[in-house]
Scaffold this motif. Structure first.
Motif, PDB file in Angstrom:
ATOM      1  N   VAL A 128      34.117  15.160 -60.921  1.00 42.44           N
ATOM      2  CA  VAL A 128      34.023  13.848 -60.260  1.00 42.44           C
ATOM      3  C   VAL A 128      33.681  12.738 -61.242  1.00 42.44           C
ATOM      4  O   VAL A 128      33.605  11.571 -60.861  1.00 42.44           O
ATOM      5  N   ASP A 129      33.460  13.106 -62.527  1.00 40.74           N
ATOM      6  CA  ASP A 129      33.152  12.136 -63.576  1.00 40.74           C
ATOM      7  C   ASP A 129      31.955  11.273 -63.186  1.00 40.74           C
ATOM      8  O   ASP A 129      32.016  10.037 -63.203  1.00 40.74           O
ATOM      9  N   LEU A 130      30.854  11.931 -62.834  1.00 41.80           N
ATOM     10  CA  LEU A 130      29.666  11.236 -62.353  1.00 41.80           C
ATOM     11  C   LEU A 130      28.978  10.485 -63.489  1.00 41.80           C
ATOM     12  O   LEU A 130      28.676  11.066 -64.532  1.00 41.80           O
ATOM     13  N   ALA A 131      28.732   9.203 -63.293  1.00 38.57           N
ATOM     14  CA  ALA A 131      28.001   8.410 -64.277  1.00 38.57           C
ATOM     15  C   ALA A 131      26.581   8.939 -64.394  1.00 38.57           C
ATOM     16  O   ALA A 131      25.879   9.092 -63.403  1.00 38.57           O
ATOM     17  N   GLY A 132      26.161   9.228 -65.613  1.00 41.92           N
ATOM     18  CA  GLY A 132      24.837   9.778 -65.838  1.00 41.92           C
ATOM     19  C   GLY A 132      24.837  11.278 -66.028  1.00 41.92           C
ATOM     20  O   GLY A 132      23.823  11.856 -66.433  1.00 41.92           O
ATOM     21  N   GLY A 133      25.962  11.931 -65.718  1.00 42.92           N
ATOM     22  CA  GLY A 133      26.117  13.353 -65.972  1.00 42.92           C
ATOM     23  C   GLY A 133      25.243  14.235 -65.106  1.00 42.92           C
ATOM     24  O   GLY A 133      24.757  13.839 -64.044  1.00 42.92           O
ATOM     25  N   VAL A 134      25.026  15.462 -65.588  1.00 42.91           N
ATOM     26  CA  VAL A 134      24.280  16.457 -64.830  1.00 42.91           C
ATOM     27  C   VAL A 134      22.837  16.015 -64.588  1.00 42.91           C
ATOM     28  O   VAL A 134      22.276  16.253 -63.512  1.00 42.91           O
ATOM     29  N   ALA A 135      22.234  15.349 -65.557  1.00 43.20           N
ATOM     30  CA  ALA A 135      20.844  14.910 -65.407  1.00 43.20           C
ATOM     31  C   ALA A 135      20.704  13.983 -64.202  1.00 43.20           C
ATOM     32  O   ALA A 135      19.773  14.125 -63.394  1.00 43.20           O
ATOM     33  N   ALA A 136      21.630  13.041 -64.073  1.00 41.27           N
ATOM     34  CA  ALA A 136      21.592  12.111 -62.943  1.00 41.27           C
ATOM     35  C   ALA A 136      21.831  12.848 -61.630  1.00 41.27           C
ATOM     36  O   ALA A 136      21.165  12.584 -60.618  1.00 41.27           O
ATOM     37  N   ALA A 137      22.785  13.788 -61.641  1.00 37.00           N
ATOM     38  CA  ALA A 137      23.085  14.546 -60.419  1.00 37.00           C
ATOM     39  C   ALA A 137      21.867  15.323 -59.939  1.00 37.00           C
ATOM     40  O   ALA A 137      21.528  15.302 -58.745  1.00 37.00           O
ATOM     41  N   LEU A 138      21.196  16.015 -60.856  1.00 35.31           N
ATOM     42  CA  LEU A 138      20.027  16.808 -60.490  1.00 35.31           C
ATOM     43  C   LEU A 138      18.870  15.935 -60.026  1.00 35.31           C
ATOM     44  O   LEU A 138      18.142  16.277 -59.088  1.00 35.31           O
ATOM     45  N   LEU A 139      18.701  14.772 -60.669  1.00 31.30           N
ATOM     46  CA  LEU A 139      17.627  13.862 -60.290  1.00 31.30           C
ATOM     47  C   LEU A 139      17.845  13.321 -58.875  1.00 31.30           C
ATOM     48  O   LEU A 139      16.922  13.303 -58.046  1.00 31.30           O
ATOM     49  N   ILE A 140      19.084  12.892 -58.589  1.00 32.41           N
ATOM     50  CA  ILE A 140      19.400  12.345 -57.261  1.00 32.41           C
ATOM     51  C   ILE A 140      19.310  13.440 -56.205  1.00 32.41           C
ATOM     52  O   ILE A 140      18.755  13.236 -55.118  1.00 32.41           O
ATOM     53  N   PHE A 141      19.851  14.607 -56.505  1.00 31.09           N
ATOM     54  CA  PHE A 141      19.788  15.745 -55.591  1.00 31.09           C
ATOM     55  C   PHE A 141      18.330  16.114 -55.304  1.00 31.09           C
ATOM     56  O   PHE A 141      17.940  16.335 -54.151  1.00 31.09           O
ATOM     57  N   GLY A 142      17.523  16.162 -56.350  1.00 31.81           N
ATOM     58  CA  GLY A 142      16.113  16.515 -56.195  1.00 31.81           C
ATOM     59  C   GLY A 142      15.352  15.492 -55.373  1.00 31.81           C
ATOM     60  O   GLY A 142      14.509  15.856 -54.540  1.00 31.81           O
ATOM     61  N   ALA A 143      15.651  14.198 -55.586  1.00 26.57           N
ATOM     62  CA  ALA A 143      14.981  13.150 -54.805  1.00 26.57           C
ATOM     63  C   ALA A 143      15.303  13.302 -53.322  1.00 26.57           C
ATOM     64  O   ALA A 143      14.416  13.197 -52.459  1.00 26.57           O
ATOM     65  N   GLY A 144      16.574  13.560 -53.012  1.00 26.22           N
ATOM     66  CA  GLY A 144      16.966  13.767 -51.624  1.00 26.22           C
ATOM     67  C   GLY A 144      16.265  14.971 -51.013  1.00 26.22           C
ATOM     68  O   GLY A 144      15.818  14.933 -49.858  1.00 26.22           O
ATOM     69  N   SER A 145      16.144  16.040 -51.794  1.00 28.66           N
ATOM     70  CA  SER A 145      15.500  17.263 -51.298  1.00 28.66           C
ATOM     71  C   SER A 145      14.032  17.028 -50.967  1.00 28.66           C
ATOM     72  O   SER A 145      13.535  17.471 -49.927  1.00 28.66           O
ATOM     73  N   VAL A 146      13.323  16.330 -51.862  1.00 31.26           N
ATOM     74  CA  VAL A 146      11.900  16.067 -51.645  1.00 31.26           C
ATOM     75  C   VAL A 146      11.700  15.199 -50.400  1.00 31.26           C
ATOM     76  O   VAL A 146      10.823  15.462 -49.567  1.00 31.26           O
ATOM     77  N   ILE A 147      12.520  14.161 -50.267  1.00 27.25           N
ATOM     78  CA  ILE A 147      12.423  13.288 -49.086  1.00 27.25           C
ATOM     79  C   ILE A 147      12.662  14.091 -47.813  1.00 27.25           C
ATOM     80  O   ILE A 147      11.950  13.938 -46.811  1.00 27.25           O
ATOM     81  N   ALA A 148      13.661  14.967 -47.838  1.00 30.76           N
ATOM     82  CA  ALA A 148      13.986  15.767 -46.653  1.00 30.76           C
ATOM     83  C   ALA A 148      12.846  16.703 -46.278  1.00 30.76           C
ATOM     84  O   ALA A 148      12.568  16.907 -45.092  1.00 30.76           O
ATOM     85  N   ALA A 168      29.881   9.060 -55.380  1.00 26.88           N
ATOM     86  CA  ALA A 168      29.452  10.392 -55.824  1.00 26.88           C
ATOM     87  C   ALA A 168      27.933  10.492 -55.865  1.00 26.88           C
ATOM     88  O   ALA A 168      27.351  11.519 -55.498  1.00 26.88           O
ATOM     89  N   HIS A 169      27.275   9.424 -56.298  1.00 27.32           N
ATOM     90  CA  HIS A 169      25.812   9.423 -56.328  1.00 27.32           C
ATOM     91  C   HIS A 169      25.256   9.538 -54.908  1.00 27.32           C
ATOM     92  O   HIS A 169      24.295  10.273 -54.662  1.00 27.32           O
TER      93      HIS A 169
END
Length: 399
Positions: free
Chosen positions: A242-262, A302-303
């Motif tokens: 998906v050519d995510l801006a910020g790469g894997v680090a950004a994906a994991l950070l955003i995913f992790g933030a969503g998980s904690v909030i949930a 994608a974010h």
């Protein structure tokens, strides 16, 4: 959160006790996943291939799946506190041995031992926690305890990976072993002693598998876990696709933030609105996959998809453990062991299916994995919609 009537006397506030149990799941998930973050360093340090280092994660999960049900049944009568202390000792020794050994077979054996401890720990600690609170608070207690897994993935794993990259992978494992030992010391001081229960025909695994409601929860677990881990296992490839801006680090950070909030939000609603929570979780997962398939290259989409995916992942473990606990009055450890075993088997099946798609469809395999995930989310959401009676509010055995 009030303690349950007739619960053992606590040596510390209930919130501290449940938080201490959460630290156990924190160290449990880290023990399973740390090799994935330091794979190149371990490959170089041990002089073996990357696939053999990857196997250290696979055998851990396999041991957990294979030994969960028989060992939970065999240890059902053991005092819960004494059993947990033994498991924490196993985590500590397993990680320290990996950190100090230069022999791949010894390290492999230590990982198998750690996996066996995890296979017993995951189902028993949830049931242990529910013995300390009233039935109408079971879901919240499980959510607090299982929050350790979310924090472990979103915060602990990046921190441990950084530690391994800075001070060496051996230091990482030794530190993790010492953390497990520290948690064991605190558990010995503050966790209450809770007696086990006798294994009988009524709470045996075969009897519980004859309960249609339990089978529905197990099927939901299979579909939901496969939907998440089929994609998460190959998240690096997904980010590239998906050519995510910020790469894997950004994906994991955003995913992790969503998980904690949930996790924080689900702790409030899980007991009164479990079915709604599960349906919402599955729908959000499906929406995130649709966004990744159709609009991933649109700026910001994608974010957003990774954030929604994290929201849907956060309550995954606690929601289905709460659902399985609601189906039984006695034998909660055995019931949760069935769910834990299905959880681990689902990860293995999803990883295998995703790998097959990537090999068979070299040009569009990752897209195929996302489609597979979307299909699992859709089937699971449909089943949850229909399972009104299974995902009821009333807890088995409660008035």
């Amino acid at each position: 959160m009030p303690p349950a009537a007739g619960a053992p006397r606590l040596q510390a506030p209930l919130w501290f006790v449940l938080g201490l149990m959460s630290s156990v799941t924190f160290v449990g998930i880290l023990s399973e996943l740390v090799p994935s973050g330091i794979l190149p360093q371990m490959t170089e340090g041990l002089g073996v291939s990357e696939s053999r280092i990857g196997m250290l994660v696979g055998v851990y999960a396999l041991a957990s799946a294979v030994f969960t049900i028989p060992l939970i049944s065999a240890t059902l009568a053991v005092n819960r506190k004494h059993l947990l202390l033994a498991l924490l000792a196993g985590f500590a020794v397993s990680n320290v041995v990996v950190g100090l050994s230069s022999s791949y077979p010894v390290i492999l054996a230590a990982r198998v031992a750690g996996g066996i401890c995890a296979g017993v720990m995951w189902p028993m600690i949830a049931a242990y926690g529910t013995r300390l609170v009233p039935p109408e608070q079971h879901g919240r207690a499980i959510t607090v305890i299982m929050a350790g897994t979310t924090l472990g993935i979103s915060l602990g794993l990046p921190a441990m990976t950084l530690l391994g990259a800075t001070l060496g992978w051996r230091t990482e494992f030794v530190v993790l072993g010492l953390v497990a030992a520290l948690i064991a010391t605190l558990s010995h001081r503050y966790l209450p002693a809770v007696g086990g229960e006798r294994l009988s025909r009524g709470n045996s695994p075969l009897t519980l598998l004859g309960n249609p409601a339990i089978l529905i929860v197990l099927l939901l677990t299979l579909l939901a876990v496969a939907a998440h881990y089929g994609v998460y296992t190959y998240i690096t490839l997904l980010v590239k696709t998906v050519d995510l801006a910020g790469g894997v680090a950004a994906a994991l950070l955003i995913f992790g933030a969503g998980s904690v909030i949930a996790v924080v939000l689900s702790a409030r609603w899980i007991d009164a609105h479990l079915r709604t929570l599960i349906i919402t979780m599955l729908v959000l997962g499906g929406v995130s996959m649709v966004l990744l398939l159709a609009f991933a290259r649109t700026t910001g989409v994608a974010h957003l998809a990774f954030f929604l995916w994290g929201l849907s992942y956060g309550p995954l473990g606690s929601a289905f453990q709460a659902a399985i606990v609601r189906q039984v009055h006695s034998g909660k450890d055995v019931a949760t062991s069935l769910q834990s075993c299905m959880f681990n088997l689902s990860i293995m099946l999803a990883t295998w299916a995703g790998g097959v798609l990537l090999v068979r469809l070299p040009e569009g395999g990752m897209k195929g994995v996302v489609y597979l995930s979307l299909g699992c989310f859709a089937l699971a959401a449909t089943l949850a919609l229909l399972a009104r009676r299974t995902l009821r509010v009333k807890v088995a055995g409660a008035e």
